[in-house]
Write a protein that holds these residues in place. Structure first.
Motif, PDB file in Angstrom:
ATOM      1  N   GLY A   1     -43.386 -12.364   0.211  1.00 23.10           N
ATOM      2  CA  GLY A   1     -44.305 -13.404   0.654  1.00 23.10           C
ATOM      3  C   GLY A   1     -45.740 -12.945   0.671  1.00 23.10           C
ATOM      4  O   GLY A   1     -46.032 -11.764   0.921  1.00 23.10           O
ATOM      5  N   HIS A   2     -46.650 -13.868   0.404  1.00 21.67           N
ATOM      6  CA  HIS A   2     -48.090 -13.574   0.343  1.00 21.67           C
ATOM      7  C   HIS A   2     -48.839 -14.419   1.359  1.00 21.67           C
ATOM      8  O   HIS A   2     -48.548 -15.609   1.527  1.00 21.67           O
ATOM      9  N   SER A   3     -49.790 -13.823   2.079  1.00 21.24           N
ATOM     10  CA  SER A   3     -50.633 -14.520   3.036  1.00 21.24           C
ATOM     11  C   SER A   3     -49.772 -15.118   4.152  1.00 21.24           C
ATOM     12  O   SER A   3     -49.071 -14.378   4.849  1.00 21.24           O
ATOM     13  N   HIS A   4     -49.765 -16.431   4.337  1.00 21.01           N
ATOM     14  CA  HIS A   4     -48.864 -17.024   5.331  1.00 21.01           C
ATOM     15  C   HIS A   4     -47.408 -16.704   4.981  1.00 21.01           C
ATOM     16  O   HIS A   4     -46.568 -16.553   5.873  1.00 21.01           O
ATOM     17  N   GLY A   5     -47.134 -16.599   3.685  1.00 25.56           N
ATOM     18  CA  GLY A   5     -45.788 -16.206   3.269  1.00 25.56           C
ATOM     19  C   GLY A   5     -45.458 -14.795   3.715  1.00 25.56           C
ATOM     20  O   GLY A   5     -44.306 -14.471   4.018  1.00 25.56           O
ATOM     21  N   GLY A   6     -46.476 -13.923   3.762  1.00 22.30           N
ATOM     22  CA  GLY A   6     -46.274 -12.578   4.271  1.00 22.30           C
ATOM     23  C   GLY A   6     -45.991 -12.568   5.762  1.00 22.30           C
ATOM     24  O   GLY A   6     -45.168 -11.785   6.257  1.00 22.30           O
ATOM     25  N   THR A   7     -46.668 -13.447   6.483  1.00 26.57           N
ATOM     26  CA  THR A   7     -46.407 -13.606   7.918  1.00 26.57           C
ATOM     27  C   THR A   7     -44.970 -14.048   8.135  1.00 26.57           C
ATOM     28  O   THR A   7     -44.249 -13.503   8.990  1.00 26.57           O
ATOM     29  N   PHE A   8     -44.537 -15.033   7.353  1.00 26.02           N
ATOM     30  CA  PHE A   8     -43.162 -15.524   7.440  1.00 26.02           C
ATOM     31  C   PHE A   8     -42.167 -14.417   7.092  1.00 26.02           C
ATOM     32  O   PHE A   8     -41.092 -14.312   7.706  1.00 26.02           O
ATOM     33  N   THR A   9     -42.516 -13.575   6.136  1.00 26.20           N
ATOM     34  CA  THR A   9     -41.626 -12.493   5.713  1.00 26.20           C
ATOM     35  C   THR A   9     -41.345 -11.527   6.861  1.00 26.20           C
ATOM     36  O   THR A   9     -40.191 -11.164   7.129  1.00 26.20           O
TER      37      THR A   9
ATOM     38  N   VAL B   1     -38.878 -15.437  -3.635  1.00 28.14           N
ATOM     39  CA  VAL B   1     -40.336 -15.444  -3.637  1.00 28.14           C
ATOM     40  C   VAL B   1     -40.847 -16.742  -3.007  1.00 28.14           C
ATOM     41  O   VAL B   1     -40.578 -17.836  -3.520  1.00 28.14           O
ATOM     42  N   LEU B   2     -41.565 -16.607  -1.907  1.00 27.49           N
ATOM     43  CA  LEU B   2     -42.173 -17.770  -1.259  1.00 27.49           C
ATOM     44  C   LEU B   2     -43.383 -18.245  -2.061  1.00 27.49           C
ATOM     45  O   LEU B   2     -43.935 -17.497  -2.860  1.00 27.49           O
ATOM     46  N   ASP B   3     -43.785 -19.504  -1.851  1.00 28.08           N
ATOM     47  CA  ASP B   3     -44.834 -20.114  -2.691  1.00 28.08           C
ATOM     48  C   ASP B   3     -44.419 -20.007  -4.150  1.00 28.08           C
ATOM     49  O   ASP B   3     -45.208 -19.648  -5.035  1.00 28.08           O
TER      50      ASP B   3
END
Length: 275
Positions: free
Chosen positions: A163-171, A74-76
């Motif tokens: 990932g969520h938000s920027h974390g979703g982009t990274f995912t 889990v990012l963040d």
């Protein structure tokens, strides 16, 4: 209320409601009691810094049992784990998903400044001076963090990235850059608008060259203008046209949610899709 409804029926309905509420409260209480994270760190040679992470073990985790567990990264981690963990716990208690090890990858702060844009965004733009270090961050996860977790805990080597938000982009970027690193990817309201839709353009270019891409991808957003504004609508169109047959994907636009609250539904629906 229908005034003709018998009192006994009203009482029965109230009992059902109260019983359901107590069930939810009891499960949430158990989840909190058994989800205290084990906070740890390791030194990253790739990033040249110490990185914190947190681990939440399944309630049935036992090193002597020989049982291996899937891992959800889990990012963040310092914030999003607090959403993922209790929902996962309830879903696993109800048999909807297996009991997994959850690893929260915390953000790095340097002199009070968060390095989130540096780590999660794949390109550098002038409006965000720290941005553009996603490749290094992915290398850290692949070469240092994941082997470290596999060595320290009883893992099955079946991994999901959340990932969520920027974390979703990274995912989504990770799926394209290291397609064999994770078995599944869950991206919550990803910032696919970043750098003129860079990740979606990369998706369109690279998918035809990945005919054997055999992973699961779940993407969520908010219905209406936000779905388009975040760039998810464009990503949908690319996947509908270019997704290889072994890529199992689903994209959901939730109604009446905010950029933050969309996390709640995504955890449950995303994990159910993955499993």
């Amino acid at each position: 209320m229908d005034m003709k409804t018998p009192a006994s029926r009203i009482c029965q309905q109230l009992i059902y409601v109260i019983s359901f509420c107590l069930l939810c409260v009891s499960h949430i209480g158990i989840a909190q009691q058994n989800s205290t994270p084990l906070v740890d760190s390791l030194f990253s040679k790739v990033l040249n810094e110490h990185r914190n992470y947190r681990v939440i073990l399944p309630i049935d985790y036992d090193t002597n049992s020989g049982k291996k567990h899937d891992v959800i990264y889990v990012l963040d981690g310092e914030t999003v784990v607090n959403v993922v963990s209790p929902i996962h716990r309830i879903a696993s208690d109800w048999g909807e998903v297996p009991r997994c090890i959850i690893v929260g990858v915390d953000n790095k702060f340097v002199d009070g400044v968060v390095m989130r844009n540096r780590d999660l965004l794949p390109t550098h733009v002038s409006s965000s001076p720290l941005s553009g270090g996603a490749n290094n961050y992915l290398k850290f996860i692949k070469e240092e963090l994941m082997p470290h977790i596999d060595k320290k805990y009883a893992t099955s080597k079946r991994n999901t990235l959340f990932g969520h938000s920027h974390g979703g982009t990274f995912t989504i970027y990770s799926m394209l850059s290291e397609p064999n690193l994770f078995n599944a990817y869950i991206a919550t309201d990803p910032s696919l608008w970043w750098d003129g839709g860079y990740v979606t353009k990369k998706l369109k270019e690279s998918l035809p060259n990945k005919p054997n891409l055999n992973v699961k991808l779940f993407v969520s957003g908010r219905k209406g203008y936000p779905y388009k504004n975040m760039g998810i609508e464009t990503m949908d169109a690319v996947l509908k046209t270019n997704a290889p047959k072994n890529l199992k994907w689903e994209s959901v636009a939730y109604e009446n949610e905010t950029h933050i609250s969309v996390l709640l539904k995504t955890v449950y629906d995303g994990l159910k899709f993955v499993y």
